[in-house]
Design an enzyme around this catalytic site. Structure first.
Site, mmCIF file in Angstrom:
data_model
loop_
_atom_site.group_PDB
_atom_site.id
_atom_site.type_symbol
_atom_site.label_atom_id
_atom_site.label_comp_id
_atom_site.label_asym_id
_atom_site.label_seq_id
_atom_site.Cartn_x
_atom_site.Cartn_y
_atom_site.Cartn_z
ATOM 1 N N SER A 232 0.882 -1.357 -0.039
ATOM 2 C CA SER A 232 -0.199 0.017 0.012
ATOM 3 C C SER A 232 1.073 1.333 -0.131
ATOM 4 C CB SER A 232 -0.840 -0.052 1.024
ATOM 5 O OG SER A 232 0.028 0.218 2.559
ATOM 6 N N ARG B 271 0.741 3.460 -3.661
ATOM 7 C CA ARG B 271 -0.072 4.733 -3.433
ATOM 8 C C ARG B 271 0.795 5.739 -3.627
ATOM 9 N NH1 ARG B 271 -1.616 3.825 1.114
ATOM 10 N NH2 ARG B 271 -3.979 3.548 0.991
ATOM 11 N N ASN C 221 -0.074 7.768 -7.447
ATOM 12 C CA ASN C 221 -0.501 9.158 -7.554
ATOM 13 C C ASN C 221 0.636 10.150 -8.370
ATOM 14 O OD1 ASN C 221 -2.974 9.930 -5.780
ATOM 15 N ND2 ASN C 221 -1.831 8.311 -4.623
#
Length: 277
Positions: free
Chosen positions: A214, A218, A222
């Site tokens: 994660s 993540r 992004n």
């Protein structure tokens, strides 16, 4: 610069890392590393991440050595604001006492933030400079000179950061609970019956591995999407400036937020690892 390529070539060129590898003929770069396999170094990611890390250390060391007890200067006030911000979040999130957590959180926040902020540099500037250097110094075709200036758009770097956090999670889990306690946590939760040990182990292992995944995905997702949008805006020609400005202004909020999320998740995961159930 975009006019020299088709749109697809332009996007591919800007999303390709500068690579270095070892071949039978010695050290090779970029296209010569296409078949080099796993041991290929992304030299632009290494250079920018290490350089920004050194900048962070030098800046904070300089401010610390010149700090005064009187009215602080602008840089000292800014550094104190950042340190207090990180310290408050650590105290409110990490349940326990550990001398490593606050410095680690500060390092993660500032370092990731500096790497993210490279996303605000015009997408053509650094590749253009690299192309000039490659052409005039090394006699290379500028089209064969690749460079990505945003380290956090490289999944190798975000996974490396997450792997470091994962090692700390395992270390503190074993240190606080012991090997037996850690093994029990993996095999006797959430169902506390020996018959469910295989099910518990699968569930807990997935939960454990999801933490670094994660973190890495993540941040990478992004920043990669953000950089891609900047590149797409650059392909529209003279009308790009208003859109580029609006997207950059939006990112003044997004880029620190991504660094903050990475820091907070790290603190939370280490807090869970240090809890002795």
């Amino acid at each position: 610069m975009a006019s020299e390529y088709t749109t697809s070539e332009y996007i591919k060129h800007h999303l390709t890392n500068a690579t270095m590898c070892s071949t039978d003929n010695g050290i090779a770069f970029n296209k010569a590393c296409a078949d080099a396999g796993f041991w290929t170094w992304h030299v632009d990611t290494l250079a920018f991440s290490i350089g920004l890390g050194v900048l962070f250390l030098a800046l904070f060391k300089s401010v610390a050595s010149k700090a005064t007890t009187g009215v602080p200067g602008k840089m000292q006030a800014f550094v104190e604001l950042v340190v207090d911000f990180v310290d408050d979040n650590v105290k409110s999130t990490f349940h326990g006492r550990n001398a490593l957590i606050a410095p680690l959180a500060l390092t993660i926040f500032v370092w990731v933030l500096l790497m993210n902020l490279m996303d605000l540099v015009p997408v053509d500037l650094i590749p253009w400079i690299a192309g000039l250097v490659g052409s005039n110094v090394f006699g290379m075709d500028p089209h064969d000179v690749y460079i990505k200036a945003v380290p956090t758009t490289d999944i190798n770097l975000t996974f490396a950061l997450a792997a470091g956090v994962f090692v700390l999670i395992i270390y503190y889990s074993i240190k606080m609970k012991g090997i037996t306690g850690f093994a029990k946590e993996l095999t006797m939760q959430p169902f506390g019956h020996p018959l469910f040990i295989p099910v518990n182990f699968i569930l807990e292992t997935v939960t454990l591995l999801a933490r670094p995944l994660s973190l890495a995905l993540r941040l990478f997702g992004n920043l990669y999407a953000s950089e891609l949008i900047f590149i797409l805006i650059a392909t529209i020609g003279y009308f790009q400036l208003p859109l580029h400005f609006m997207w950059a202004v939006f990112h003044i909020l997004v880029l620190p937020l991504q660094a903050f999320i990475f820091m907070m998740l790290t603190i939370v995961y280490l807090s869970l690892a240090c809890e002795d159930h």
